[in-house]
Design an enzyme around this catalytic site. Structure first.
Site, short mmCIF file in Angstrom:
data_model
loop_
_atom_site.label_atom_id
_atom_site.label_comp_id
_atom_site.label_asym_id
_atom_site.label_seq_id
_atom_site.Cartn_x
_atom_site.Cartn_y
_atom_site.Cartn_z
N GLY A 346 0.83 -1.20 0.00
CA GLY A 346 0.00 0.00 0.00
C GLY A 346 0.87 1.25 0.00
O GLY A 346 2.10 1.18 -0.03
N CYS A 347 0.22 2.40 0.04
CA CYS A 347 0.96 3.67 0.02
C CYS A 347 1.85 3.82 1.24
O CYS A 347 2.86 4.53 1.20
CB CYS A 347 -0.04 4.84 -0.05
SG CYS A 347 -0.84 4.97 -1.65
N THR A 348 1.48 3.17 2.36
CA THR A 348 2.26 3.32 3.59
C THR A 348 3.20 2.16 3.84
O THR A 348 3.92 2.15 4.82
CB THR A 348 1.31 3.46 4.79
OG1 THR A 348 0.45 2.31 4.85
CG2 THR A 348 0.47 4.70 4.67
N GLY A 349 3.22 1.15 2.96
CA GLY A 349 4.12 0.02 3.14
C GLY A 349 3.43 -1.31 2.95
O GLY A 349 2.30 -1.37 2.45
#
Length: 373
Positions: A346-349
């Site tokens: 995802g965008c955060t990892g």
């Protein structure tokens, strides 16, 4: 008579648009969800107005109003996401730009490279095309080619970033090429090919792509404001029939406006039709058999005796906080307990994806196994 008048009015609108913008045909209907930005909802509306001023048909899902923009009012971010899905599924919109990550697909980002000011597609920047790294990079190549072709590049050049698995990926792609799938490889300039934008499509794993797009989008602002490029791009996948483009909570108005333009270009370019054609070509060249061979060849002997995945089910809940090197082992822990799970980026990892019904039990099992705190 009313239908005739409506047809005439629509024709005049199309002529007027062509004279003003150079675009012909019905304007793609674009959505932008604006709540949740780190820079405030005003930043998102500013982007919508910028896009509308150059002739894009933008509907803004949020609480603000702007010149030339249709507002679809919602109470909060979650309601905005539901409304976006509803409008896409009903056919009332052709594409959406949002901060919500599309589960089950990978996104092809588009950046402006600093050395030459050239656009380059990063395949991919979020999502996980496959749990197998080599298989994922092969699929990422096809996703990048699809996106570039939808943006008018008839024979996009392909480069492979020098990351773990790059040489094996090139070997596999050349096998596919020899079997009939057309791939045009770029030639390195023996400098920094990322900064130069040497290929049209730069292939990498999604974790590396995510780092690259964050850096290239915000290198002039210190990282807190993504000012250049087109965002993390459209979710591309076999049989994926929605066009959803991703931006991040750090994306600034200029980048979001570019993302809306990117969406308009992809709709007009027939990205889903191109995707079907590219997969048909790749399948004819033996894509599935090649992927199977590479999976088996890269799997250690012990892995072949690992637990099998339970019956597949929709995975809409994401569990973050797991080290990227542990992500596949964490999935195996859940499979062993008869919980279907997938790895994703995802965008955060890294994320482990499970169904909503299994989310709490999965968290408990991963906590007990030491993968999350």
């Amino acid at each position: 008579m009313k239908n005739v008048n409506q047809t005439i009015a629509e024709t005049f609108r199309e002529v007027a648009e062509y004279l003003e913008t150079g675009r012909s045909g019905r304007r793609p209907r674009l959505l932008l969800t604006g709540m949740g930005s780190e820079h405030g909802e005003e930043n998102s509306m500013q982007a919508a107005v910028m896009a509308a001023r150059v002739g894009l048909d933008v509907s803004y899902i949020g609480t603000l109003e702007g010149e030339g923009v249709t507002t679809v009012p919602v109470a909060d971010e979650e309601a905005g996401h539901r409304k976006m899905v509803e409008l896409l599924e009903s056919g009332a919109a052709d594409a959406a730009v949002t901060m919500h990550f599309p589960i089950g697909v990978s996104t092809v980002g588009r950046v402006v490279t600093p050395a030459r000011g050239k656009s380059m597609f990063l395949a991919t920047t979020t999502g996980t095309s496959s749990a197998n790294r080599l298989e994922g990079m092969i699929l990422n190549t096809i996703y990048g080619i699809i996106t570039a072709k939808a943006c008018g590049i008839q024979e996009p050049t392909v480069g492979i970033l020098n990351v773990d698995g790059a040489r094996a990926c090139e070997t596999a792609l050349r096998q596919l090429q020899q079997a009939g799938y057309p791939i045009r490889f770029a030639e390195s300039v023996r400098a920094d090919d990322v900064l130069q934008g040497t290929p049209d499509v730069m292939v990498c794993d999604s974790l590396t792509g995510n780092v690259l797009i964050k850096m290239l989008s915000s290198f002039t602002t210190g990282g807190s404001f993504e000012s250049t490029g087109y965002g993390y791009g459209p979710g591309i996948g076999r049989d994926y029939d929605k066009l959803v483009l991703i931006i991040s909570r750090a994306s600034g108005a200029p980048l979001i406006a570019n993302a809306l333009s990117f969406a308009d270009e992809l709709v007009r370019g027939g990205v889903q039709k191109i995707a079907k054609a590219e997969f048909a070509l790749a399948d004819k060249a033996g894509l599935e058999e090649l992927l199977r061979q590479k999976r088996e060849a890269s799997a250690p002997a012990a892995a072949k005796a690992e637990v099998k995945a339970p019956a597949k089910e929709p995975c809409t809940a994401g569990i973050p906080g797991i080290e990227v090197m542990d992500i596949e082992a964490a999935v195996q822990v859940l499979w062993a307990k008869d919980i279907y799970a997938e790895s994703a980026m995802g965008c955060t990892g890294p994320l482990v994806l499970v169904s909503d019904a299994n989310e709490e039990r999965a968290k408990t099992l991963l906590r007990e196994a030491g993968y999350i705190g």
